[in-house]
Design a protein around this motif. Structure first.
Motif, mmCIF file in Angstrom:
data_model
loop_
_atom_site.group_PDB
_atom_site.id
_atom_site.type_symbol
_atom_site.label_atom_id
_atom_site.label_comp_id
_atom_site.label_asym_id
_atom_site.label_seq_id
_atom_site.Cartn_x
_atom_site.Cartn_y
_atom_site.Cartn_z
ATOM 1 N N TYR A 126 22.139 58.530 35.012
ATOM 2 C CA TYR A 126 23.686 58.710 33.560
ATOM 3 C C TYR A 126 24.242 57.293 33.847
ATOM 4 C CZ TYR A 126 28.696 60.198 34.047
ATOM 5 O OH TYR A 126 29.935 59.611 33.520
ATOM 6 N N ALA A 127 23.488 55.869 35.180
ATOM 7 C CA ALA A 127 23.275 54.719 34.960
ATOM 8 C C ALA A 127 23.454 54.083 34.063
ATOM 9 C CB ALA A 127 23.481 54.205 36.853
ATOM 10 N N ALA A 128 21.895 54.433 33.785
ATOM 11 C CA ALA A 128 20.643 53.713 32.752
ATOM 12 C C ALA A 128 22.077 53.864 30.841
ATOM 13 C CB ALA A 128 19.719 54.554 32.558
ATOM 14 N N CYS A 129 22.890 55.442 31.218
ATOM 15 C CA CYS A 129 23.115 55.561 29.987
ATOM 16 C C CYS A 129 24.510 54.254 29.882
ATOM 17 C CB CYS A 129 23.858 56.276 29.918
ATOM 18 S SG CYS A 129 22.289 58.366 29.730
ATOM 19 N N ALA A 130 25.411 54.110 30.808
ATOM 20 C CA ALA A 130 26.279 53.637 31.308
ATOM 21 C C ALA A 130 25.777 52.408 30.554
ATOM 22 C CB ALA A 130 27.012 53.776 32.720
ATOM 23 N N ALA A 131 24.701 51.544 30.921
ATOM 24 C CA ALA A 131 24.719 50.226 30.990
ATOM 25 C C ALA A 131 23.751 50.250 29.219
ATOM 26 C CB ALA A 131 23.465 50.064 31.846
ATOM 27 N N ALA A 132 23.968 51.120 28.631
ATOM 28 C CA ALA A 132 23.210 51.312 27.238
ATOM 29 C C ALA A 132 23.696 50.203 26.171
ATOM 30 C CB ALA A 132 23.407 52.429 26.509
ATOM 31 N N GLU A 133 22.878 49.430 25.977
ATOM 32 C CA GLU A 133 23.710 48.282 24.725
ATOM 33 C C GLU A 133 23.060 47.640 24.248
ATOM 34 O OE1 GLU A 133 24.874 44.517 26.983
ATOM 35 O OE2 GLU A 133 23.002 44.111 27.625
ATOM 36 N N ALA A 134 23.140 47.300 23.093
ATOM 37 C CA ALA A 134 22.355 46.470 21.876
ATOM 38 C C ALA A 134 21.072 45.290 22.526
ATOM 39 C CB ALA A 134 23.351 45.545 20.761
ATOM 40 N N SER A 135 21.345 44.878 22.920
ATOM 41 C CA SER A 135 20.674 44.090 23.691
ATOM 42 C C SER A 135 19.845 45.321 25.202
ATOM 43 C CB SER A 135 21.497 42.689 25.149
ATOM 44 O OG SER A 135 20.892 41.863 25.790
ATOM 45 N N VAL A 136 18.762 44.039 25.453
ATOM 46 C CA VAL A 136 17.330 44.775 25.211
ATOM 47 C C VAL A 136 16.190 43.997 26.625
ATOM 48 C CG1 VAL A 136 15.524 46.379 25.309
ATOM 49 C CG2 VAL A 136 17.176 46.627 23.705
ATOM 50 N N PRO A 137 16.790 43.755 28.278
ATOM 51 C CA PRO A 137 15.583 43.241 28.821
ATOM 52 C C PRO A 137 14.298 43.766 28.884
ATOM 53 C CG PRO A 137 18.301 43.922 30.148
ATOM 54 C CD PRO A 137 18.270 44.533 28.799
ATOM 55 N N GLU A 138 13.431 42.485 28.766
ATOM 56 C CA GLU A 138 12.254 43.102 29.275
ATOM 57 C C GLU A 138 11.047 42.687 30.875
ATOM 58 O OE1 GLU A 138 10.576 42.692 25.089
ATOM 59 O OE2 GLU A 138 11.663 40.831 25.013
ATOM 60 N N GLY A 139 10.122 43.301 30.438
ATOM 61 C CA GLY A 139 9.571 43.061 31.761
ATOM 62 C C GLY A 139 9.977 44.575 32.941
ATOM 63 N N SER A 140 10.133 43.518 34.249
ATOM 64 C CA SER A 140 9.859 44.292 35.552
ATOM 65 C C SER A 140 11.407 44.793 35.573
ATOM 66 C CB SER A 140 9.699 43.657 36.579
ATOM 67 O OG SER A 140 8.848 43.001 36.569
ATOM 68 N N VAL A 141 11.909 45.123 34.355
ATOM 69 C CA VAL A 141 13.070 46.291 34.812
ATOM 70 C C VAL A 141 13.043 47.462 34.329
ATOM 71 C CG1 VAL A 141 14.457 43.851 33.437
ATOM 72 C CG2 VAL A 141 13.191 45.802 32.173
ATOM 73 N N GLY A 142 14.566 48.513 34.166
ATOM 74 C CA GLY A 142 14.186 49.383 33.862
ATOM 75 C C GLY A 142 12.909 50.433 35.138
ATOM 76 N N ALA A 143 12.200 51.356 33.839
ATOM 77 C CA ALA A 143 11.142 52.504 34.138
ATOM 78 C C ALA A 143 9.766 51.325 34.267
ATOM 79 C CB ALA A 143 11.105 53.266 32.734
ATOM 80 N N GLY A 144 10.136 50.764 33.803
ATOM 81 C CA GLY A 144 8.993 49.553 34.179
ATOM 82 C C GLY A 144 8.812 48.582 35.477
ATOM 83 N N ILE A 145 9.823 48.821 36.465
ATOM 84 C CA ILE A 145 9.935 47.907 37.169
ATOM 85 C C ILE A 145 8.912 47.968 37.873
ATOM 86 C CG2 ILE A 145 11.129 49.578 38.707
ATOM 87 C CD1 ILE A 145 13.017 47.447 39.577
ATOM 88 N N GLY A 146 8.590 49.729 38.730
ATOM 89 C CA GLY A 146 7.572 49.769 39.147
ATOM 90 C C GLY A 146 5.574 49.444 38.369
ATOM 91 N N ALA A 147 5.201 49.393 37.107
ATOM 92 C CA ALA A 147 4.785 49.477 36.690
ATOM 93 C C ALA A 147 3.701 48.937 36.749
ATOM 94 C CB ALA A 147 4.635 49.615 34.814
ATOM 95 N N THR A 148 2.332 49.353 36.696
ATOM 96 C CA THR A 148 1.373 48.312 36.636
ATOM 97 C C THR A 148 0.290 48.634 36.005
ATOM 98 O OG1 THR A 148 0.423 49.593 38.322
ATOM 99 C CG2 THR A 148 1.233 48.098 39.830
ATOM 100 N N VAL A 149 -1.144 47.871 35.590
ATOM 101 C CA VAL A 149 -2.104 48.076 34.756
ATOM 102 C C VAL A 149 -3.317 47.188 35.620
ATOM 103 C CG1 VAL A 149 -0.605 48.173 32.683
ATOM 104 C CG2 VAL A 149 -1.741 45.520 33.291
ATOM 105 N N GLY A 150 -4.578 47.742 35.053
ATOM 106 C CA GLY A 150 -5.563 47.186 35.563
ATOM 107 C C GLY A 150 -6.560 47.777 36.502
ATOM 108 N N LYS A 151 -5.451 49.210 36.919
ATOM 109 C CA LYS A 151 -6.048 49.770 38.229
ATOM 110 C C LYS A 151 -7.459 51.013 38.351
ATOM 111 C CE LYS A 151 -1.833 51.512 37.042
ATOM 112 N NZ LYS A 151 -1.101 52.281 37.086
ATOM 113 N N VAL A 152 -8.205 49.707 37.348
ATOM 114 C CA VAL A 152 -9.637 50.629 37.656
ATOM 115 C C VAL A 152 -10.325 51.079 38.851
ATOM 116 C CG1 VAL A 152 -11.349 48.697 37.470
ATOM 117 C CG2 VAL A 152 -12.303 51.014 36.700
ATOM 118 N N GLY A 153 -9.788 50.166 39.765
ATOM 119 C CA GLY A 153 -10.023 50.103 41.211
ATOM 120 C C GLY A 153 -8.732 50.165 41.942
ATOM 121 N N GLY A 154 -8.350 50.712 41.765
ATOM 122 C CA GLY A 154 -6.469 51.348 42.529
ATOM 123 C C GLY A 154 -5.695 50.516 42.253
#
Length: 323
Positions: A126-154
Protein backbone atom coordinates in the motif's frame (compact mmCIF):
# COMPACT_ATOMS: atom_id res chain seq x y z
CA UNK A 1 18.91 16.19 -16.69
CA UNK A 2 16.12 13.63 -16.44
CA UNK A 3 17.25 10.02 -16.79
CA UNK A 4 15.09 7.92 -19.16
CA UNK A 5 12.72 5.71 -17.16
CA UNK A 6 9.80 3.36 -17.58
CA UNK A 7 7.51 6.20 -16.46
CA UNK A 8 8.23 7.97 -19.76
CA UNK A 9 5.58 5.54 -21.02
CA UNK A 10 2.26 7.34 -20.76
CA UNK A 11 -0.01 5.83 -18.10
CA UNK A 12 2.80 4.32 -15.99
CA UNK A 13 3.92 5.33 -12.49
CA UNK A 14 6.38 3.63 -10.13
CA UNK A 15 6.48 3.51 -6.35
CA UNK A 16 8.97 2.02 -3.90
CA UNK A 17 8.70 1.07 -0.23
CA UNK A 18 11.30 -0.74 1.85
CA UNK A 19 12.51 -1.74 5.29
CA UNK A 20 16.09 -0.46 5.47
CA UNK A 21 16.94 -2.60 8.50
CA UNK A 22 15.53 -5.88 7.19
CA UNK A 23 16.78 -5.09 3.65
CA UNK A 24 13.57 -6.05 1.88
CA UNK A 25 11.04 -4.05 -0.06
CA UNK A 26 8.45 -3.61 -2.79
CA UNK A 27 8.37 -1.87 -6.16
CA UNK A 28 4.99 -1.26 -7.80
CA UNK A 29 4.52 -0.45 -11.48
CA UNK A 30 1.12 1.23 -11.52
CA UNK A 31 -1.20 1.46 -14.52
CA UNK A 32 -4.37 2.48 -12.67
CA UNK A 33 -6.44 3.05 -15.82
CA UNK A 34 -5.42 -0.35 -17.15
CA UNK A 35 -2.84 -1.87 -19.44
CA UNK A 36 -2.91 -4.93 -21.64
CA UNK A 37 -0.42 -7.38 -20.18
CA UNK A 38 1.63 -10.44 -20.98
CA UNK A 39 4.31 -12.42 -19.16
CA UNK A 40 7.20 -14.74 -19.93
CA UNK A 41 8.64 -16.96 -17.18
CA UNK A 42 11.95 -18.70 -17.96
CA UNK A 43 13.74 -19.24 -14.68
CA UNK A 44 13.69 -22.59 -12.90
CA UNK A 45 12.52 -21.25 -9.53
CA UNK A 46 9.81 -18.61 -10.04
CA UNK A 47 7.50 -17.14 -7.42
CA UNK A 48 4.47 -15.44 -8.96
CA UNK A 49 0.83 -14.40 -8.58
CA UNK A 50 -1.90 -14.06 -11.26
CA UNK A 51 0.36 -15.01 -14.17
CA UNK A 52 -2.15 -17.57 -15.52
CA UNK A 53 -4.64 -14.75 -15.93
CA UNK A 54 -2.32 -13.16 -18.51
CA UNK A 55 -2.61 -16.06 -20.94
CA UNK A 56 -4.19 -14.64 -24.12
CA UNK A 57 -6.98 -17.27 -24.01
CA UNK A 58 -8.20 -16.07 -20.61
CA UNK A 59 -10.94 -13.53 -19.93
CA UNK A 60 -9.47 -10.45 -18.24
CA UNK A 61 -7.74 -8.17 -20.74
CA UNK A 62 -6.01 -5.57 -18.59
CA UNK A 63 -4.12 -5.20 -15.32
CA UNK A 64 -3.94 -2.23 -12.95
CA UNK A 65 -0.47 -2.82 -11.52
CA UNK A 66 2.45 -5.22 -11.41
CA UNK A 67 4.13 -5.88 -8.07
CA UNK A 68 7.82 -6.74 -7.86
CA UNK A 69 8.70 -7.70 -4.31
CA UNK A 70 11.29 -9.16 -2.00
CA UNK A 71 10.57 -11.71 0.69
CA UNK A 72 10.32 -14.81 -1.48
CA UNK A 73 6.83 -16.37 -1.37
CA UNK A 74 6.04 -14.43 1.83
CA UNK A 75 6.38 -11.18 -0.10
CA UNK A 76 3.44 -11.95 -2.38
CA UNK A 77 1.30 -10.59 0.46
CA UNK A 78 2.36 -7.10 -0.68
CA UNK A 79 0.02 -7.45 -3.66
CA UNK A 80 -2.95 -7.43 -1.27
CA UNK A 81 -2.07 -3.89 -0.21
CA UNK A 82 -1.83 -2.81 -3.84
CA UNK A 83 -5.26 -4.30 -4.51
CA UNK A 84 -6.67 -2.37 -1.52
CA UNK A 85 -5.13 0.92 -2.69
CA UNK A 86 -6.57 0.51 -6.17
CA UNK A 87 -9.97 -0.63 -4.93
CA UNK A 88 -10.32 2.38 -2.65
CA UNK A 89 -9.92 4.58 -5.74
CA UNK A 90 -12.39 2.68 -7.91
CA UNK A 91 -9.93 0.92 -10.21
CA UNK A 92 -10.30 -2.65 -11.41
CA UNK A 93 -12.19 -5.16 -13.52
CA UNK A 94 -15.94 -4.48 -13.37
CA UNK A 95 -17.75 -7.61 -12.18
CA UNK A 96 -21.07 -5.79 -11.66
CA UNK A 97 -21.06 -5.89 -7.87
CA UNK A 98 -17.72 -4.15 -7.55
CA UNK A 99 -14.44 -3.55 -9.34
CA UNK A 100 -11.69 -6.07 -8.75
CA UNK A 101 -8.15 -4.72 -9.24
CA UNK A 102 -5.99 -7.06 -11.30
CA UNK A 103 -2.47 -7.20 -9.87
CA UNK A 104 0.05 -9.82 -11.01
CA UNK A 105 3.23 -10.12 -8.95
CA UNK A 106 6.64 -11.76 -8.86
CA UNK A 107 9.17 -12.17 -6.06
CA UNK A 108 12.89 -12.29 -5.46
CA UNK A 109 14.60 -14.21 -2.66
CA UNK A 110 16.34 -11.70 -0.39
CA UNK A 111 16.16 -13.57 2.92
CA UNK A 112 19.90 -14.23 2.90
CA UNK A 113 20.71 -10.58 3.62
CA UNK A 114 19.26 -8.35 6.31
CA UNK A 115 16.62 -10.24 8.33
CA UNK A 116 15.06 -13.55 7.21
CA UNK A 117 12.03 -13.10 9.48
CA UNK A 118 10.79 -9.80 7.99
CA UNK A 119 9.29 -9.52 4.52
CA UNK A 120 7.00 -7.20 2.57
CA UNK A 121 3.37 -7.24 3.62
CA UNK A 122 0.13 -5.59 2.55
CA UNK A 123 1.02 -2.38 4.38
CA UNK A 124 4.28 -2.10 2.46
CA UNK A 125 2.51 -2.72 -0.85
CA UNK A 126 0.00 0.00 0.00
CA UNK A 127 2.83 2.39 0.90
CA UNK A 128 4.55 1.74 -2.43
CA UNK A 129 1.36 2.77 -4.24
CA UNK A 130 1.07 5.91 -2.13
CA UNK A 131 4.66 6.80 -3.11
CA UNK A 132 4.14 6.22 -6.83
CA UNK A 133 5.27 9.01 -9.15
CA UNK A 134 7.02 9.70 -12.44
CA UNK A 135 10.48 9.94 -10.85
CA UNK A 136 12.08 6.49 -10.42
CA UNK A 137 14.90 6.12 -7.87
CA UNK A 138 17.34 3.35 -8.82
CA UNK A 139 19.82 1.09 -7.07
CA UNK A 140 19.26 -0.11 -3.51
CA UNK A 141 15.59 0.86 -3.29
CA UNK A 142 12.22 -0.86 -3.21
CA UNK A 143 12.31 -4.51 -4.17
CA UNK A 144 16.02 -4.16 -4.94
CA UNK A 145 17.16 -3.08 -1.48
CA UNK A 146 18.11 -6.67 -0.61
CA UNK A 147 19.05 -7.85 -4.11
CA UNK A 148 22.41 -9.51 -4.74
CA UNK A 149 24.21 -11.08 -7.72
CA UNK A 150 27.10 -13.48 -8.30
CA UNK A 151 25.97 -16.07 -5.75
CA UNK A 152 27.65 -19.10 -7.26
CA UNK A 153 29.46 -19.51 -3.93
CA UNK A 154 26.56 -18.30 -1.82
CA UNK A 155 26.80 -14.93 -0.12
CA UNK A 156 30.59 -15.24 0.18
CA UNK A 157 30.97 -14.45 -3.54
CA UNK A 158 28.02 -12.04 -3.81
CA UNK A 159 27.79 -8.40 -4.84
CA UNK A 160 24.87 -6.02 -4.62
CA UNK A 161 22.02 -6.06 -7.13
CA UNK A 162 19.23 -3.51 -7.24
CA UNK A 163 16.60 -1.70 -9.30
CA UNK A 164 17.30 -0.12 -12.68
CA UNK A 165 15.22 1.55 -15.37
CA UNK A 166 15.56 2.94 -18.89
CA UNK A 167 13.42 3.98 -21.88
CA UNK A 168 13.59 4.90 -25.54
CA UNK A 169 11.15 6.88 -27.69
CA UNK A 170 10.77 5.87 -31.33
CA UNK A 171 10.42 8.16 -34.32
CA UNK A 172 6.62 7.81 -34.31
CA UNK A 173 6.40 8.93 -30.66
CA UNK A 174 5.86 5.49 -29.12
CA UNK A 175 7.93 4.93 -25.98
CA UNK A 176 9.27 1.61 -24.72
CA UNK A 177 10.56 1.43 -21.14
CA UNK A 178 11.85 -1.18 -18.73
CA UNK A 179 12.33 -1.62 -15.00
CA UNK A 180 14.32 -4.52 -13.55
CA UNK A 181 14.96 -5.92 -10.09
CA UNK A 182 18.27 -7.74 -10.42
CA UNK A 183 18.95 -10.57 -7.95
CA UNK A 184 20.77 -13.01 -10.19
CA UNK A 185 22.72 -16.21 -9.58
CA UNK A 186 25.08 -15.06 -12.32
CA UNK A 187 27.05 -11.97 -13.29
CA UNK A 188 25.94 -8.70 -14.89
CA UNK A 189 27.63 -7.21 -17.94
CA UNK A 190 27.09 -3.77 -19.46
CA UNK A 191 25.81 -3.27 -23.04
CA UNK A 192 29.42 -3.46 -24.28
CA UNK A 193 29.81 -6.90 -22.67
CA UNK A 194 32.11 -5.75 -19.86
CA UNK A 195 31.74 -7.55 -16.52
CA UNK A 196 30.50 -4.98 -13.99
CA UNK A 197 29.15 -7.08 -11.10
CA UNK A 198 29.15 -10.73 -10.16
CA UNK A 199 31.04 -13.42 -8.33
CA UNK A 200 33.99 -12.31 -6.22
CA UNK A 201 37.14 -14.29 -5.58
CA UNK A 202 39.61 -13.99 -2.70
CA UNK A 203 40.40 -10.40 -1.82
CA UNK A 204 37.10 -9.24 -3.31
CA UNK A 205 38.40 -9.47 -6.84
CA UNK A 206 35.68 -9.59 -9.48
CA UNK A 207 36.41 -12.83 -11.33
CA UNK A 208 32.94 -13.90 -12.46
CA UNK A 209 30.62 -16.88 -12.20
CA UNK A 210 31.79 -18.50 -15.42
CA UNK A 211 35.38 -18.66 -14.25
CA UNK A 212 34.41 -20.23 -10.93
CA UNK A 213 32.18 -22.81 -12.60
CA UNK A 214 34.83 -23.73 -15.18
CA UNK A 215 37.44 -24.12 -12.47
CA UNK A 216 35.48 -26.92 -10.88
CA UNK A 217 33.59 -25.16 -8.10
CA UNK A 218 32.00 -27.97 -6.13
CA UNK A 219 28.28 -28.63 -6.20
CA UNK A 220 28.14 -27.92 -2.46
CA UNK A 221 29.73 -24.51 -3.04
CA UNK A 222 26.72 -23.25 -4.91
CA UNK A 223 24.07 -25.36 -3.19
CA UNK A 224 23.56 -22.57 -0.68
CA UNK A 225 22.19 -20.31 -3.43
CA UNK A 226 19.65 -22.81 -4.80
CA UNK A 227 16.32 -21.03 -5.28
CA UNK A 228 17.71 -17.81 -3.80
CA UNK A 229 17.97 -15.81 -7.01
CA UNK A 230 15.79 -14.19 -9.65
CA UNK A 231 15.64 -11.22 -11.95
CA UNK A 232 12.13 -9.85 -12.35
CA UNK A 233 11.25 -7.06 -14.74
CA UNK A 234 8.52 -5.05 -16.43
CA UNK A 235 8.72 -3.70 -19.95
CA UNK A 236 6.06 -1.19 -20.98
CA UNK A 237 4.93 0.71 -24.04
CA UNK A 238 2.24 3.27 -24.78
CA UNK A 239 1.38 1.47 -28.02
CA UNK A 240 -1.87 -0.46 -28.48
CA UNK A 241 -1.39 -4.22 -28.26
CA UNK A 242 -3.63 -7.22 -27.64
CA UNK A 243 -2.72 -9.86 -25.07
CA UNK A 244 -1.01 -12.14 -27.58
CA UNK A 245 1.20 -9.28 -28.77
CA UNK A 246 1.95 -8.29 -25.16
CA UNK A 247 3.09 -11.82 -24.45
CA UNK A 248 5.34 -11.79 -27.50
CA UNK A 249 6.76 -8.46 -26.30
CA UNK A 250 7.66 -10.09 -22.96
CA UNK A 251 9.25 -13.04 -24.77
CA UNK A 252 11.40 -10.79 -26.95
CA UNK A 253 12.35 -8.61 -23.98
CA UNK A 254 13.85 -11.66 -22.27
CA UNK A 255 16.70 -11.37 -24.79
CA UNK A 256 17.81 -8.28 -22.88
CA UNK A 257 18.04 -10.35 -19.73
CA UNK A 258 20.09 -13.00 -21.53
CA UNK A 259 22.51 -10.40 -22.87
CA UNK A 260 23.06 -8.80 -19.48
CA UNK A 261 23.14 -11.73 -17.05
CA UNK A 262 25.51 -14.67 -17.40
CA UNK A 263 24.28 -17.31 -16.93
CA UNK A 264 20.60 -16.39 -17.20
CA UNK A 265 17.50 -18.55 -16.71
CA UNK A 266 19.40 -20.99 -14.51
CA UNK A 267 17.73 -23.73 -12.43
CA UNK A 268 18.31 -21.44 -9.43
CA UNK A 269 16.64 -18.31 -10.86
CA UNK A 270 12.97 -17.43 -11.25
CA UNK A 271 13.49 -15.00 -14.15
CA UNK A 272 10.16 -13.40 -15.08
CA UNK A 273 9.38 -10.52 -17.45
CA UNK A 274 5.99 -8.78 -17.61
CA UNK A 275 4.94 -6.62 -20.57
CA UNK A 276 2.43 -3.76 -20.33
CA UNK A 277 0.78 -1.78 -23.14
CA UNK A 278 -1.17 1.32 -22.11
CA UNK A 279 -2.72 1.79 -25.56
CA UNK A 280 -2.23 5.51 -26.19
CA UNK A 281 -0.77 5.32 -29.73
CA UNK A 282 -0.91 3.06 -32.77
CA UNK A 283 1.71 0.35 -32.53
CA UNK A 284 4.71 0.10 -34.84
CA UNK A 285 5.61 -3.43 -36.01
CA UNK A 286 5.83 -5.81 -33.06
CA UNK A 287 9.33 -6.82 -34.09
CA UNK A 288 10.40 -3.20 -33.58
CA UNK A 289 8.85 -2.99 -30.13
CA UNK A 290 10.39 -6.30 -29.09
CA UNK A 291 13.86 -5.39 -30.30
CA UNK A 292 13.78 -2.08 -28.45
CA UNK A 293 12.33 -3.72 -25.32
CA UNK A 294 15.30 -6.09 -25.17
CA UNK A 295 17.70 -3.17 -25.56
CA UNK A 296 16.15 -1.03 -22.82
CA UNK A 297 15.87 -3.99 -20.46
CA UNK A 298 19.57 -4.75 -20.93
CA UNK A 299 20.44 -1.17 -19.99
CA UNK A 300 18.06 -1.22 -17.00
CA UNK A 301 19.74 -4.37 -15.68
CA UNK A 302 23.19 -2.81 -15.93
CA UNK A 303 21.98 0.35 -14.20
CA UNK A 304 20.55 -1.71 -11.34
CA UNK A 305 24.01 -2.86 -10.25
CA UNK A 306 25.77 0.38 -11.19
CA UNK A 307 23.45 2.41 -8.95
CA UNK A 308 23.46 -0.02 -5.99
CA UNK A 309 25.20 0.70 -2.70
CA UNK A 310 27.10 -1.52 -0.27
CA UNK A 311 25.09 -3.02 2.60
CA UNK A 312 25.48 -5.79 5.18
CA UNK A 313 29.10 -6.28 4.15
CA UNK A 314 28.17 -7.05 0.54
CA UNK A 315 30.05 -4.72 -1.83
CA UNK A 316 28.56 -2.77 -4.72
CA UNK A 317 29.98 -2.32 -8.20
CA UNK A 318 30.78 1.34 -7.53
CA UNK A 319 33.15 0.25 -4.76
CA UNK A 320 35.20 -2.14 -6.87
CA UNK A 321 37.60 -1.72 -9.76
CA UNK A 322 36.27 -3.71 -12.71
CA UNK A 323 38.64 -5.80 -14.80
Amino acid sequence: MNVPAITDVRGVLVGHAADADALTGVTVVLTPDGATAGVDVRGGAPGTRETDLLDPVNLVQQVNAVVLTGGSAFGLAAATGVVSWLHERGYGFDVGLTRVPIVPAAVIFDLGIGRPDVWPDAAMGYAACAAAEASVPEGSVGAGIGATVGKVGGMTTAMRGGVGTWSETLANGVTVGALAVVNAFGDVVDPQGRLIAGALGPGQQLIGTGALLRNGLSRQSFADSTGQNTTIAVVATDARLDKAAARRLAIMAQDGLSRSIRPAHSPFDGDTVFALATGVLDAPPLVTLGAVAADVLAIAIARAVQMATTAAGVPAARDLATP
